[in-house]
Write an enzyme that holds these catalytic residues in place. Sequence first.
Site, PDB file in Angstrom:
ATOM      1  N   LYS A 196      -1.246  48.464  62.541  1.00  0.00           N
ATOM      2  CA  LYS A 196      -0.354  48.120  61.431  1.00  0.00           C
ATOM      3  C   LYS A 196      -0.595  47.086  60.761  1.00  0.00           C
ATOM      4  O   LYS A 196      -0.379  45.610  61.161  1.00  0.00           O
ATOM      5  CB  LYS A 196       1.364  48.148  61.748  1.00  0.00           C
ATOM      6  CG  LYS A 196       2.122  48.047  60.647  1.00  0.00           C
ATOM      7  CD  LYS A 196       3.315  47.312  60.702  1.00  0.00           C
ATOM      8  CE  LYS A 196       3.334  45.602  60.583  1.00  0.00           C
ATOM      9  NZ  LYS A 196       3.024  45.246  58.907  1.00  0.00           N
ATOM     10  N   GLU A 271      -2.248  36.588  69.529  1.00  0.00           N
ATOM     11  CA  GLU A 271      -3.152  35.258  68.938  1.00  0.00           C
ATOM     12  C   GLU A 271      -2.139  34.793  68.131  1.00  0.00           C
ATOM     13  O   GLU A 271      -2.015  35.557  67.088  1.00  0.00           O
ATOM     14  CB  GLU A 271      -4.245  36.019  68.297  1.00  0.00           C
ATOM     15  CG  GLU A 271      -5.626  34.833  68.272  1.00  0.00           C
ATOM     16  CD  GLU A 271      -5.413  34.418  66.947  1.00  0.00           C
ATOM     17  OE1 GLU A 271      -4.991  33.398  66.809  1.00  0.00           O
ATOM     18  OE2 GLU A 271      -6.199  34.862  65.966  1.00  0.00           O
ATOM     19  N   CYS A 305      -5.713  30.295  61.503  1.00  0.00           N
ATOM     20  CA  CYS A 305      -4.831  29.784  62.557  1.00  0.00           C
ATOM     21  C   CYS A 305      -5.710  28.653  63.412  1.00  0.00           C
ATOM     22  O   CYS A 305      -5.006  27.770  64.027  1.00  0.00           O
ATOM     23  CB  CYS A 305      -4.656  31.202  63.493  1.00  0.00           C
ATOM     24  SG  CYS A 305      -6.460  32.193  63.796  1.00  0.00           S
ATOM     25  N   GLU A 402       3.036  24.203  61.983  1.00  0.00           N
ATOM     26  CA  GLU A 402       2.142  24.902  61.305  1.00  0.00           C
ATOM     27  C   GLU A 402       2.448  25.012  59.811  1.00  0.00           C
ATOM     28  O   GLU A 402       3.279  25.683  59.498  1.00  0.00           O
ATOM     29  CB  GLU A 402       1.687  26.185  61.978  1.00  0.00           C
ATOM     30  CG  GLU A 402       0.621  27.002  61.403  1.00  0.00           C
ATOM     31  CD  GLU A 402       0.231  28.261  62.009  1.00  0.00           C
ATOM     32  OE1 GLU A 402       1.178  29.269  62.180  1.00  0.00           O
ATOM     33  OE2 GLU A 402      -0.797  28.247  62.686  1.00  0.00           O
TER      34      GLU A 402
HETATM   35  P1  NAI Z   1       4.375  37.296  60.803  1.00  0.00           P
HETATM   36  O1  NAI Z   1       4.044  37.017  62.262  1.00  0.00           O
HETATM   37  O2  NAI Z   1       5.834  37.655  60.336  1.00  0.00           O
HETATM   38  O3  NAI Z   1       3.414  38.557  60.265  1.00  0.00           O
HETATM   39  C1  NAI Z   1       2.259  38.928  61.159  1.00  0.00           C
HETATM   40  C2  NAI Z   1       2.439  40.436  61.364  1.00  0.00           C
HETATM   41  O4  NAI Z   1       3.217  40.676  62.320  1.00  0.00           O
HETATM   42  C3  NAI Z   1       2.486  41.266  60.150  1.00  0.00           C
HETATM   43  O5  NAI Z   1       1.950  42.429  60.141  1.00  0.00           O
HETATM   44  C4  NAI Z   1       3.978  41.745  60.050  1.00  0.00           C
HETATM   45  O6  NAI Z   1       4.271  42.802  59.473  1.00  0.00           O
HETATM   46  C5  NAI Z   1       4.272  41.773  61.677  1.00  0.00           C
HETATM   47  N1  NAI Z   1       5.786  41.561  62.116  1.00  0.00           N
HETATM   48  C6  NAI Z   1       6.748  40.765  61.592  1.00  0.00           C
HETATM   49  N2  NAI Z   1       7.863  40.843  62.127  1.00  0.00           N
HETATM   50  C7  NAI Z   1       7.612  41.647  63.210  1.00  0.00           C
HETATM   51  C8  NAI Z   1       8.470  42.098  64.111  1.00  0.00           C
HETATM   52  N3  NAI Z   1       9.554  41.840  64.248  1.00  0.00           N
HETATM   53  N4  NAI Z   1       7.706  43.117  64.968  1.00  0.00           N
HETATM   54  C9  NAI Z   1       6.457  43.506  64.796  1.00  0.00           C
HETATM   55  N5  NAI Z   1       5.602  43.088  64.083  1.00  0.00           N
HETATM   56  C10 NAI Z   1       6.077  42.087  63.060  1.00  0.00           C
HETATM   57  O7  NAI Z   1       3.841  36.207  59.714  1.00  0.00           O
HETATM   58  P2  NAI Z   1       4.070  35.703  58.278  1.00  0.00           P
HETATM   59  O8  NAI Z   1       5.856  35.931  58.247  1.00  0.00           O
HETATM   60  O9  NAI Z   1       3.423  36.512  57.268  1.00  0.00           O
HETATM   61  O10 NAI Z   1       3.920  34.270  58.001  1.00  0.00           O
HETATM   62  C11 NAI Z   1       4.604  33.110  58.584  1.00  0.00           C
HETATM   63  C12 NAI Z   1       3.724  32.102  59.253  1.00  0.00           C
HETATM   64  O11 NAI Z   1       3.312  32.547  60.426  1.00  0.00           O
HETATM   65  C13 NAI Z   1       2.790  31.568  58.426  1.00  0.00           C
HETATM   66  O12 NAI Z   1       3.208  30.674  57.491  1.00  0.00           O
HETATM   67  C14 NAI Z   1       2.019  31.195  59.426  1.00  0.00           C
HETATM   68  O13 NAI Z   1       2.292  29.539  59.912  1.00  0.00           O
HETATM   69  C15 NAI Z   1       2.199  32.030  60.584  1.00  0.00           C
HETATM   70  N6  NAI Z   1       0.840  32.923  60.665  1.00  0.00           N
HETATM   71  C16 NAI Z   1       0.034  32.712  61.680  1.00  0.00           C
HETATM   72  C17 NAI Z   1      -1.063  33.572  61.742  1.00  0.00           C
HETATM   73  C18 NAI Z   1      -2.189  33.381  62.694  1.00  0.00           C
HETATM   74  O14 NAI Z   1      -3.224  33.754  62.383  1.00  0.00           O
HETATM   75  N7  NAI Z   1      -2.115  32.785  63.956  1.00  0.00           N
HETATM   76  C19 NAI Z   1      -1.117  34.588  60.770  1.00  0.00           C
HETATM   77  C20 NAI Z   1      -0.051  34.946  59.628  1.00  0.00           C
HETATM   78  C21 NAI Z   1       1.046  34.147  59.757  1.00  0.00           C
END
Ligand code: NAI
Length: 500
Positions: A196, A271, A305, A402
Site C-alpha cells: 500500500k 522504520e 527520516c 521531527e
Molecule cells: P504516516 O505515518 O501517516 O503515513 C505513512 C504511511 O502510513 C502511508 O502509506 C499512510 O497511508 C499509512 N497510514 C497512515 N495511517 C495509517 C493507519 N492507521 N494504519 C495503517 N497505515 C496507515 O505519515 P504522514 O501523515 O504522511 O506524515 C506525518 C509525519 O510523519 C511527517 O511529517 C514525518 O514527520 C513523519 N514521516 C516519517 C517518515 C519516515 O520515513 N520515517 C515518512 C513519512 C512521514
Amino acid sequence: MKNTPKTLALLGEDAARFIAKDKKMFIDGAWCPAAGGSVIEVEDPATGQMFDRVPRGLAADVDLAVAAARAAFDEGPWGQMSPAERGKLVWKLGDLVEAHADELAQLEALDNGKPVTDARIGDVAFSYELLRYMAGWSTKITGQTIPLSAEAPFHAYTLREAVGVCGQIVPWNFSFMMAVWKVAPALAAGCTIVLKPAEQTPLTALRFAELVEEAGFPKGVFNVVTGYGHEAGAALAAHPDVDKIAFTGSTEVGRKILDAAQGNLKKVSLELGGKSPMIVFPDADPDVAIPAIGYGIFYNMGQTCTAGTRLYIHKDIAPVILEGLKTFAENMTVGVGLDPATQIGPLVSKEQFDKVLGYIEAGLADGATLLCGGTQVGEEGYFIAPTILTETKPHMSVVCEEIFGPVLSVATFDDDGFEEIVKEANASVYGLAGSVFTRDISRAHQVARKLKAGTIGINTHHVIDPALPFGGFKQSGWGREQGYEAILLYTEVKSVGVAL
Ligand code: NAI
Ligand code: MG
C-alpha cells in the site's frame, strides 16, 4: 477530465503516456478499480493542482488482495519455484526498473515534488541495484546443521523459510525506493506481497506493478492496493491472514500498526521517525563537513527520516562552518522537481508545508535566531527555502520533534572532550542516524560507538547501501532493512530433529 498543470509539459513521452492512463489497482495479476468505486485525487505539489486519480481501496479490496497473496503463497507455482528461478525473476525486475529509470524518476518527481536528478541517481538507481543485490540472496538463504547434546544420537538442522503473506505500507518521501526496499527482500525470500503506497504519492507503485507483470511473476505474488492509511492501510495491518506487516512512516502510525497487529500477532518491522544529530569537532575539515552537512539536512527538502536535523558545532569552528552552510543553503537551486537543475523542490503537500512553517515560527518564538531561509519561495506550490536556525536550546520543539522539512537547528558547544556533547546528541526519543566530523580517528570511532543510532557517518552523513543494514534504535523502529538483515525480516526458522 483530468487537470493538466503546466509541469506535466516537462514529462518525457513514456511518463506522459503513463499519466494519461486510467489508474487501476493490481490484484491477483489483474487490473481493477476499487470495489467501492471511489478515487483519490493526485496533486502536483509544485502547483497545488490535481492531475490524476487513483482507486480509493477499502477493506474489501484489501481482502481480495490478501486472498490472492495467500493463494499464491500456499498453492501457486511461486512456492514450488527453485531459488534460482526466483532470483532470476527478481534480477529481471531490476533490469526492467533500470530500463525505465528516467520515466520512473520523472513520475516520482512529479508526484512527490522531489528533484528529478536526485530521483534518477538516488531513488531509482538505488532501487534497481537493491533488486539485483537481493536477487543474489535468493540462492543463499540457508539453515544450519546443529550438533545436539542429547544422549541419544540425533541429526538436527534448521530450515529458513519464507514468512508468508506480507503487508507493506510505505510513505511518500521516497515512495518508490521505500516500496522496493520492502518488496525486493520479500520476493527474494519467496514471500507474497500486498503493497500500500502513500495516498500522496501512489503513481510509481502502480508503474512498478506493471513492471512486475512484465517480468513474469506468477499472479498474486505481488499486489498493490492504493488508498488512505486509515482505510486500506489499517485494514492491511489488522488483517488476520497477513503473516507479516512492514511499515515505514511516522512513529505515531507505527504505534497504530503495532496495535492492529495484535489480533493475529503477525510479525512486525517498523522504520519510523528520526531527529539525527551531526557533531562537528574543531579539527574537522570544513571543505568536507559543509557539503556533507548541507546535504545531510537539505537532501529531499529535509523529508528524510535520517536527515541530520540537529547540528552541534564546537565554538572554535562554528563561524567557518556556519558561514559555509549559509552560502550552501542560499545557493541551492529551488524549482519544480521536473527541472533537472532543481536541487530543492516543493514539500509534498499543503499539510507538510504548514507543519514546517509552523515549526519555524515556533523556533523563532522560542528564541532561536534565523541565519537564512525561513519563508515560502514563490507564490504557488509548497516551496520553503532551506532554513537554518542557530542558538537553539534542548527544550525547543525544533530540537525535540521531527520537522520533516528543510530546517536545521544549530547549537554550539565548548568542552574539549566528547562525553558531554554525545550525551546531548543522544538525548532524543529517536535513534535512526548520526554523524561526526573530525580528523582524529580515535575520537571518530569512539563517538560512533557511543551514539545510540542505527546508522553512523564519519565525515559524511547519509550512509545507505543495498548491503548495509538500515534501521533504528529507540523509537525509530524495529528491525533492519537492507543487507542480509532484510532477509531475516522475511523468513522464519524451523528446527528439525531426526532420531537416528
Ligand atoms: P504516516 O505515518 O501517516 O503515513 C505513512 C504511511 O502510513 C502511508 O502509506 C499512510 O497511508 C499509512 N497510514 C497512515 N495511517 C495509517 C493507519 N492507521 N494504519 C495503517 N497505515 C496507515 O505519515 P504522514 O501523515 O504522511 O506524515 C506525518 C509525519 O510523519 C511527517 O511529517 C514525518 O514527520 C513523519 N514521516 C516519517 C517518515 C519516515 O520515513 N520515517 C515518512 C513519512 C512521514
Ligand atoms: Mg498520517
